[in-house]
Enzyme design. Sequence first.
Site, short mmCIF file in Angstrom:
data_model
loop_
_atom_site.label_atom_id
_atom_site.label_comp_id
_atom_site.label_asym_id
_atom_site.label_seq_id
_atom_site.Cartn_x
_atom_site.Cartn_y
_atom_site.Cartn_z
N ASP A 4 -7.46 2.19 -1.75
CA ASP A 4 -8.88 2.03 -2.06
C ASP A 4 -9.40 0.66 -1.65
O ASP A 4 -8.63 -0.25 -1.31
CB ASP A 4 -9.11 2.22 -3.56
CG ASP A 4 -9.03 3.66 -4.00
OD1 ASP A 4 -9.12 4.55 -3.13
OD2 ASP A 4 -8.86 3.90 -5.21
N ARG A 16 -3.89 2.23 -11.38
CA ARG A 16 -4.85 1.34 -12.02
C ARG A 16 -5.19 1.81 -13.44
O ARG A 16 -5.40 1.00 -14.35
CB ARG A 16 -6.11 1.22 -11.17
CG ARG A 16 -5.91 0.43 -9.89
CD ARG A 16 -7.09 0.55 -8.95
NE ARG A 16 -8.34 0.17 -9.60
CZ ARG A 16 -9.54 0.40 -9.07
NH1 ARG A 16 -9.66 1.01 -7.90
NH2 ARG A 16 -10.62 0.03 -9.72
N ARG A 62 -3.66 6.16 1.52
CA ARG A 62 -4.98 5.62 1.86
C ARG A 62 -5.47 4.77 0.69
O ARG A 62 -6.09 5.29 -0.24
CB ARG A 62 -5.94 6.76 2.20
CG ARG A 62 -5.57 7.45 3.50
CD ARG A 62 -6.51 8.58 3.86
NE ARG A 62 -6.33 9.74 3.00
CZ ARG A 62 -6.93 10.91 3.19
NH1 ARG A 62 -7.77 11.06 4.20
NH2 ARG A 62 -6.72 11.92 2.38
#
Length: 245
Positions: free
Chosen positions: A52, A198, A50
């Site tokens: 972001d 990230r 899923r």
Amino acid sequence: MPRYRLTLEYDGSGYNGFQAQTDQPTVQGAVEAAITAFCGETVRIAAAGRTDTGVHATGQVIGVDLEKAWPAKTVMNALNAHLVDEAVAVLDCVEAAPDWHARFSATGRRYLYRILNRAGRPALDRGRVWHVRKPLDAGAMQAAAQALVGLHDFTTFRDVGCQSKSPLKTLDVARVERVGEEVHLVFEARSFLHRQVRSMTGTLAEVGQGRWAVEDVARALEARDRSECGTVAPSDGLYLTGVSY
């Protein structure tokens, strides 16, 4: 009830992430609306990951059960017809085994992070790369990244809102290379913590800009402390590029 496995490509810039949300544009919402428009069924799809808000995909995998058995090619073409106004495309569709699951059957996920490393800002790739003006030392970033490979407690690179039961993850691949004006970071693992990619990318960029030494990444990892993480890279340059089963 036949089950289908679909591979998706999407530009996440205009979506509030993958997961369906009330009154918010999402990738899941767009795909489920296309399915309803195609066959009249209201379904809930399952995804390998899923992503972001703002994160893209070239190899997202989803699973869907339909009441009627349609040829896989018909499903793909029909959904693409109903997604024509969305930044989402179905690249492939095949029938799957009844016990196959897009998320739980996955054995690996691969992400690419693109950094545009030049003075001039992006025009064509706006929203699809992280623009870093200062020259990056990709070799130093590659050397530092190797400290992240293997089984570790990734608390330092775990978002505070992460819902995973454990910070322990095995990172199989961490590769950094320069490709023209871009620096590409590739990460592969069975699964990742929330915003782990990230967080690792932003930290490695600190090394690339000379603000951190190569060995500082290993030190930050060993600290198991979120406050020791470097900059968290923006969502713009992140792509889910593949899922293995």
